[in-house]
Design an enzyme around this catalytic site. Sequence first.
Site, PDB file in Angstrom:
ATOM      1  N   HIS A   1      13.170  -1.336   3.711  1.00 24.37           N
ATOM      2  CA  HIS A   1      13.489  -0.322   4.719  1.00 24.37           C
ATOM      3  C   HIS A   1      14.744   0.478   4.357  1.00 24.37           C
ATOM      4  O   HIS A   1      14.852   1.645   4.757  1.00 24.37           O
ATOM      5  CB  HIS A   1      13.603  -0.974   6.095  1.00 24.37           C
ATOM      6  CG  HIS A   1      12.266  -1.225   6.730  1.00 24.37           C
ATOM      7  ND1 HIS A   1      11.596  -0.268   7.447  1.00 24.37           N
ATOM      8  CD2 HIS A   1      11.456  -2.312   6.698  1.00 24.37           C
ATOM      9  CE1 HIS A   1      10.432  -0.748   7.861  1.00 24.37           C
ATOM     10  NE2 HIS A   1      10.325  -1.993   7.416  1.00 24.37           N
TER      11      HIS A   1
ATOM     12  N   HIS B   1       0.859  -1.184   0.000  1.00 25.85           N
ATOM     13  CA  HIS B   1       0.000   0.000   0.000  1.00 25.85           C
ATOM     14  C   HIS B   1       0.897   1.237   0.000  1.00 25.85           C
ATOM     15  O   HIS B   1       1.987   1.238   0.601  1.00 25.85           O
ATOM     16  CB  HIS B   1      -0.891   0.014   1.252  1.00 25.85           C
ATOM     17  CG  HIS B   1      -1.337   1.386   1.661  1.00 25.85           C
ATOM     18  ND1 HIS B   1      -0.658   2.131   2.616  1.00 25.85           N
ATOM     19  CD2 HIS B   1      -2.378   2.147   1.244  1.00 25.85           C
ATOM     20  CE1 HIS B   1      -1.274   3.290   2.768  1.00 25.85           C
ATOM     21  NE2 HIS B   1      -2.314   3.336   1.959  1.00 25.85           N
TER      22      HIS B   1
ATOM     23  N   ARG C   1      -0.699  12.612  -0.212  1.00 21.82           N
ATOM     24  CA  ARG C   1      -1.910  13.422  -0.168  1.00 21.82           C
ATOM     25  C   ARG C   1      -1.603  14.840   0.305  1.00 21.82           C
ATOM     26  O   ARG C   1      -0.593  15.091   0.975  1.00 21.82           O
ATOM     27  CB  ARG C   1      -2.947  12.774   0.745  1.00 21.82           C
ATOM     28  CG  ARG C   1      -2.452  12.530   2.157  1.00 21.82           C
ATOM     29  CD  ARG C   1      -3.401  11.649   2.971  1.00 21.82           C
ATOM     30  NE  ARG C   1      -2.913  11.484   4.338  1.00 21.82           N
ATOM     31  CZ  ARG C   1      -2.054  10.539   4.698  1.00 21.82           C
ATOM     32  NH1 ARG C   1      -1.584   9.674   3.820  1.00 21.82           N
ATOM     33  NH2 ARG C   1      -1.655  10.452   5.960  1.00 21.82           N
TER      34      ARG C   1
ATOM     35  N   HIS D   1      -7.082  -5.070  18.042  1.00 24.90           N
ATOM     36  CA  HIS D   1      -7.906  -6.222  18.413  1.00 24.90           C
ATOM     37  C   HIS D   1      -7.226  -7.552  18.103  1.00 24.90           C
ATOM     38  O   HIS D   1      -7.671  -8.601  18.555  1.00 24.90           O
ATOM     39  CB  HIS D   1      -9.267  -6.156  17.709  1.00 24.90           C
ATOM     40  CG  HIS D   1      -9.200  -6.225  16.226  1.00 24.90           C
ATOM     41  ND1 HIS D   1      -8.752  -5.182  15.449  1.00 24.90           N
ATOM     42  CD2 HIS D   1      -9.536  -7.220  15.356  1.00 24.90           C
ATOM     43  CE1 HIS D   1      -8.814  -5.528  14.171  1.00 24.90           C
ATOM     44  NE2 HIS D   1      -9.279  -6.759  14.086  1.00 24.90           N
TER      45      HIS D   1
END
Length: 302
Positions: free
Chosen positions: A145, A106, A110, A175
């Site tokens: 990296h 991903h 922006r 979670h």
Amino acid sequence: MNDIDAVRRYFTDLQDRICIAIENADGSGRFAEDAWTRPDGGGGRTRVLSEGAVFERAGIGFSDVYGQQLPPSATSARPGLIGASWRALGVSLVFHPRNPYLPTTHANVRFFQAERDGLPVAWWFGGGFDLTPFYPFDEDILHWHRVAHDLSKPFGPDHYLAYKHWCDDYFFLKHRNETRGVGGLFFDDLQSDFKQNFAFVRAVGDGFLDAYLPIVGRRKNTPYGEREREFQLYRRGRYVEFNLVYDRGTLFGLQSGGRTESILMSMPPRVRWEYGFVPEAGSAEARLYDYLRPRDWLQELG
């Protein structure tokens, strides 16, 4: 005044360049473009490659949208923006490879600006990229990296570590008590100097292909079987969970009246959930879970 036109030109060019590179890497798949307009202002172009030789789905969207009222997700932490007009531009991508040995990835860059009476009252850049392997290879993670570190270095000695840690924190599934993958860079609210911040965003956008394409070349033809495929589909479920529960961009897009199909193009085409799944001890699948925590990859693997 901030040069929003330059930001728009860079973002559209970035989308074009990444599409060309991914089509070349796939070999057979082609992006289909869906140009759209937003009834409340603005629009974009969503491009999706489906059922390619390498990528089961690759989606990359450009959007330039604006409005007169921000949604609650944007003003809850910034009450000073209530009632301000706004404009948001960005490029966002998610690539879901077919081969389980090739990681999902991903990236996004922006820019946001709010105005009153024609004058900016707030603006900032954000973005980053992250990697989600199912069968991790140390050399891939180290390369990923290193690229992130090297592109960050000209902008300050602490950029990589600060935005690497931010990425670990942001892409953490509370979670599940695990990271979504092995991280990368994540940053938001860059607003100190437009020219310098824009240069860093360009470095991140340009660096994405340097980080990802070598991994594609190494892993796209790795043999795999049904076991690996089923595990990939199971782990894709974590991607869905994060995007629907935690992702700020998804929430902002839906609350601001964005185009649902374009917002949810990040979802994998095939996915499964299994109740109470526990990988076999000592298996390649069990090995993944040692990678789903914040680690100093350059120190450990370099």
